[in-house]
Design a protein around this motif. Structure first.
Motif, PDB file in Angstrom:
ATOM      1  N   ALA A 113      -5.621 -19.028  -2.588  1.00 46.96           N
ATOM      2  CA  ALA A 113      -6.122 -18.191  -1.604  1.00 46.96           C
ATOM      3  C   ALA A 113      -5.883 -16.587  -2.204  1.00 46.96           C
ATOM      4  CB  ALA A 113      -5.334 -18.338  -0.111  1.00 46.96           C
ATOM      5  N   ARG A 162      -8.357 -13.763  -3.137  1.00 46.40           N
ATOM      6  CA  ARG A 162      -8.353 -12.264  -2.687  1.00 46.40           C
ATOM      7  C   ARG A 162      -8.440 -11.264  -4.098  1.00 46.40           C
ATOM      8  NH1 ARG A 162      -5.525  -8.101  -5.015  1.00 46.40           N
ATOM      9  NH2 ARG A 162      -5.443  -6.223  -3.518  1.00 46.40           N
ATOM     10  N   ARG A 186     -12.203 -11.066  -4.629  1.00 46.00           N
ATOM     11  CA  ARG A 186     -13.006 -10.255  -3.858  1.00 46.00           C
ATOM     12  C   ARG A 186     -12.776  -8.910  -4.382  1.00 46.00           C
ATOM     13  NH1 ARG A 186     -14.236 -10.272   1.544  1.00 46.00           N
ATOM     14  NH2 ARG A 186     -14.870 -12.344   1.110  1.00 46.00           N
ATOM     15  N   ASP A 235       4.022  -7.344   1.264  1.00 45.80           N
ATOM     16  CA  ASP A 235       3.341  -8.166   2.143  1.00 45.80           C
ATOM     17  C   ASP A 235       2.919  -9.575   1.353  1.00 45.80           C
ATOM     18  OD1 ASP A 235       1.503  -8.768   4.285  1.00 45.80           O
ATOM     19  OD2 ASP A 235      -0.028  -8.770   2.817  1.00 45.80           O
ATOM     20  N   GLU A 286     -11.014  -7.444   6.157  1.00 42.35           N
ATOM     21  CA  GLU A 286     -10.667  -8.443   4.946  1.00 42.35           C
ATOM     22  C   GLU A 286      -8.890  -8.705   4.920  1.00 42.35           C
ATOM     23  OE1 GLU A 286     -13.812  -7.703   1.836  1.00 42.35           O
ATOM     24  OE2 GLU A 286     -12.296  -6.271   1.958  1.00 42.35           O
ATOM     25  N   TYR A 293      -8.440 -11.437   7.447  1.00 39.17           N
ATOM     26  CA  TYR A 293      -9.151 -12.661   6.568  1.00 39.17           C
ATOM     27  C   TYR A 293      -8.375 -13.317   5.659  1.00 39.17           C
ATOM     28  CZ  TYR A 293     -12.381 -15.869   4.191  1.00 39.17           C
ATOM     29  OH  TYR A 293     -12.879 -16.506   3.584  1.00 39.17           O
ATOM     30  N   PHE A 294      -8.042 -12.458   4.521  1.00 39.49           N
ATOM     31  CA  PHE A 294      -7.106 -12.830   3.595  1.00 39.49           C
ATOM     32  C   PHE A 294      -5.532 -13.351   3.717  1.00 39.49           C
ATOM     33  CE2 PHE A 294     -10.464 -11.508   0.904  1.00 39.49           C
ATOM     34  CZ  PHE A 294     -10.826 -12.223   0.184  1.00 39.49           C
ATOM     35  N   HIS A 295      -5.231 -12.873   5.005  1.00 33.93           N
ATOM     36  CA  HIS A 295      -3.779 -12.972   5.401  1.00 33.93           C
ATOM     37  C   HIS A 295      -4.029 -14.692   6.104  1.00 33.93           C
ATOM     38  CE1 HIS A 295       0.173 -12.591   7.182  1.00 33.93           C
ATOM     39  NE2 HIS A 295      -0.262 -13.243   7.961  1.00 33.93           N
ATOM     40  N   ARG A 355      -6.081 -16.635   4.999  1.00 30.12           N
ATOM     41  CA  ARG A 355      -6.246 -17.592   3.840  1.00 30.12           C
ATOM     42  C   ARG A 355      -4.974 -18.009   3.189  1.00 30.12           C
ATOM     43  NH1 ARG A 355     -10.121 -20.646   3.346  1.00 30.12           N
ATOM     44  NH2 ARG A 355     -10.889 -20.138   1.257  1.00 30.12           N
TER      45      ARG A 355
END
Ligand SMILES: Nc1ncnc2c1ncn2[C@@H]1O[C@H](COP(=O)(O)OP(=O)(O)OP(=O)(O)O)[C@@H](O)[C@H]1O
Ligand SMILES: [Mg+2]
Lengths: 276, 315
Positions: free
Chosen positions: A22, A26, A29, A111, B98, B101-103, B105
């Motif tokens: 995942a 990211r 992307r 994060d 995003e 969304y990616f969180h 994922r």
């Protein structure tokens, strides 16, 4: 306002590889968003290097590459060199520099490390992301290195070996980037270039094969500490012909050893930076 | 009783520091509680939160989330917590959508679920209109709402917020308070750190007052205020002699009232004695004292803090 947890999300427990994937998703992307920048920053240096050394120099009759007798030999030599530089640069550009920023002012790393995986896995993802970008860089640079020179290039591609070796080189590059990124404070980014990138590239068997250094034995053995030497020698061994290169077994063993060492150092540095 | 968040003799001393940043802290936060950690700068609020969110290793003691040791099971802990840190940690390379969304994922949602949950949170936190802008284009209040939305996306057992409203303008602060009240009303367990007493008082079920790493007091805002002796503090100012004013007040509040005489003012802790403003003015007039101001200060957490430490909450 809805109250209950969405049923399919109430028991999320992704495996570590899934979290890593995942995180890679990211990065892909972001890479796609910045594709143009990626291509330009990747292509520029090899394009100029090849243009000046293998197009302009032969045309104007400027002598270069002492022990490699012909201009054509030098072009062939440099194919591996620019590929190697591009691969090692990705470790700096795609891993080290963003990491220094994330640790520093942007705090984004705070994060990322909350993703539900052990911290080492977050560090490993950085290496994989660097390796991926290094492979892409190699794909972009290879055609440039073939097309630009004014003199013929002597290729002899070992497909099986090169398909394994480029990712290995990419991993070494990513791990190097991770180690650098966790060691260098944001105020010292210029130092990365002065004391790491420049020595690695100039003393990385880019412009000369390693064996040609025999007249300067101390240098020949000193630069064995430079991982780029093995990357370039490996690319020479598996892509081109007519240039003496290091023993392939030694290349593989040294590359894997550097990967292990840099990965361990990088993960250690990463954990030190994020857990106080 | 089982707690969602619990600390047992939790202690942290940073390497090289002379004192503990967190000092033998014992706290328990129940399910559905909105729990406040109130304290001045350097009290140890962030350190406490950071230990509970796997970012800082405790020197001794234990931190538990859902009964599971944070240090022993960091990945399980990360799944159970949502975190809004003190600084903006949004992913600046991604858009608002995003980021969510990616969180999703990262937390194991498939693409479809992540899209669905992201859209749901965008609506819930009134960010849907800005879903495609880069996060750098958000106002401070919106960025903070997005941080909360992201922290909530994987339905954490407990949501940690570290000073979520510091640096926000008053309007954005109120908007964020609404968000937190809404989440609280759905039964979300929340741990909020703040150095704004009005924020703690306004939002929190229970408040832990911290200073220098130690827990000074713990309870509801009302209980904490009841714990200090005086109910209201009366401050009278005069252009004339404060001694004469004090003497006249003595006839109302008695000689043992806690009175502080300033140059032109007198402060009395009324200890529950009820007087009307009218009679107060009458006495002053009778005594020939000209009053230039009267203020009545109800008990506040600020005063609780001063009673406990002898210092002001804000420095
Ligand atoms: N990484 C660190 N290394 C060393 N000391 C630290 C570190 N972080 C915090 N401290 C010290 O620990 C103490 C508690 O700090 P902490 O950040 O937990 O307080 P806080 O209550 O969150 O304060 P603020 O309201 O300023 O955010 C302070 O004395 C601080 O200087
Ligand atoms: Mg803090």
């Amino acid at each position: 306002m809805k109250v209950a947890a969405h049923p399919s999300t109430s028991r999320l427990a992704p495996s570590t590889p899934k979290v890593i994937l995942a995180l890679l998703g990211r990065d892909v992307r972001v890479l796609r968003k910045q594709a143009r920048v990626f291509i330009i920053r990747t292509a520029m240096q090899p394009l100029l290097l090849m243009f000046v050394f293998t197009y302009v120099f032969p045309k104007i009759g400027q002598g270069i590459g002492g022990s490699v007798r012909s201009a054509s030999g030098f072009s062939t030599l440099l194919v591996a060199g620019v590929l190697g530089i591009s691969i090692i640069f990705q470790g700096i550009q795609a891993v080290a520099l963003p990491l220094v920023q994330e640790f520093g002012f942007s705090k984004e790393i705070e994060d990322r490390v909350l993703a539900p995986a052990p911290n080492w896995a977050i560090a490993v993802e950085k290496i994989l992301s660097g390796a991926l970008q290094a492979c892409l860089a190699a794909l972009i640079v290879f055609p440039i290195a073939l097309v630009v020179p004014a003199t013929p290039i002597h290729l002899h591609i070992n497909f099986f070996a090169i398909v394994l070796f480029v990712p290995l080189a990419g991993l070494v590059s990513g791990a190097l980037g991770l180690t650098i990124g966790t060691l260098v404070p944001p105020t010292q980014i210029p130092l990365i270039f002065a004391i790491i990138v420049l020595p690695i590239t100039f003393l990385g068997a880019v412009y000369y094969p390693w064996s040609a250094l025999s007249p300067i034995p101390w240098l020949k053995y000193l630069i064995l500490l430079n991982p780029l030497v093995y990357i370039n020698e490996g690319l020479r061994a598996f892509l081109t012909t007519g240039i003496v290169h290091m023993n392939t077994a030694a290349i593989i063993v040294a590359s894997v050893a550097f990967l292990a060492l840099l990965t361990a150092a990088g993960i250690r540095g990463f954990e030190k930076r994020i857990v106080s | 009783m089982s707690y969602v968040v619990e600390t047992i003799e939790l202690t942290k001393r940073y390497p090289g520091a002379a004192e503990n940043a967190v000092d033998a802290l014992n706290l328990g936060v129940g399910a559905g509680e909105l729990f406040g950690l109130l304290g001045p700068n350097g009290a140890g609020k962030t350190t406490t939160t950071s230990i509970l969110t796997t970012r800082v290793r405790p020197t001794s003691g234990q931190a538990l989330i859902n009964g599971v040791d944070v240090l022993a099971s960091p990945a399980a802990t990360k799944r159970a917590i949502g975190v809004v840190p003190q600084s903006n940690t949004l992913d600046r390379s991604l858009s608002v959508f995003e980021n969510l969304y990616f969180h999703g994922r990262y937390f194991g949602m498939d693409a479809k679920t992540a899209r669905f949950e992201a859209a749901f949170r965008l609506e819930q936190f009134r960010l849907a209109e800005r879903k495609n802008v880069p996060v750098a284009a958000l106002s401070g209040g919106m960025a903070q709402r997005l941080m909360v939305a992201r922290a909530m996306l994987h339905y954490p057992a407990v949501l940690f917020l570290d000073e979520p409203t510091s640096g926000l303008d008053p309007q954005s602060r109120l908007a964020l308070w609404d968000v937190l009240r809404e989440l609280h009303s759905t039964g979300q367990t929340i741990v909020l750190t703040t150095h704004y007493m009005e924020e703690a008082e306004e939002l929190c079920d229970r408040i832990a007052i911290m200073d220098k790493g130690r827990l000074l007091a713990l309870g509801t805002a009302a209980a904490l205020k009841d714990s200090i002796a005086s109910t209201s503090r009366l401050k009278l100012t005069t252009k004339g002699s404060s001694a004469a004013l004090a003497a006249s007040l003595e006839t109302i509040f008695g000689t043992d009232a806690r009175t502080h005489i300033g140059e032109h003012s007198v402060t009395v802790d009324t200890d529950g004695v009820v007087v009307s403003m009218q009679s107060l003015l009458q006495r002053a007039t009778d005594a020939g004292i000209e009053l230039s101001g009267i203020t009545v200060e109800e008990p506040s957490l600020e005063r609780v803090f001063i009673e406990l430490t002898g210092r002001e909450l804000r420095d």
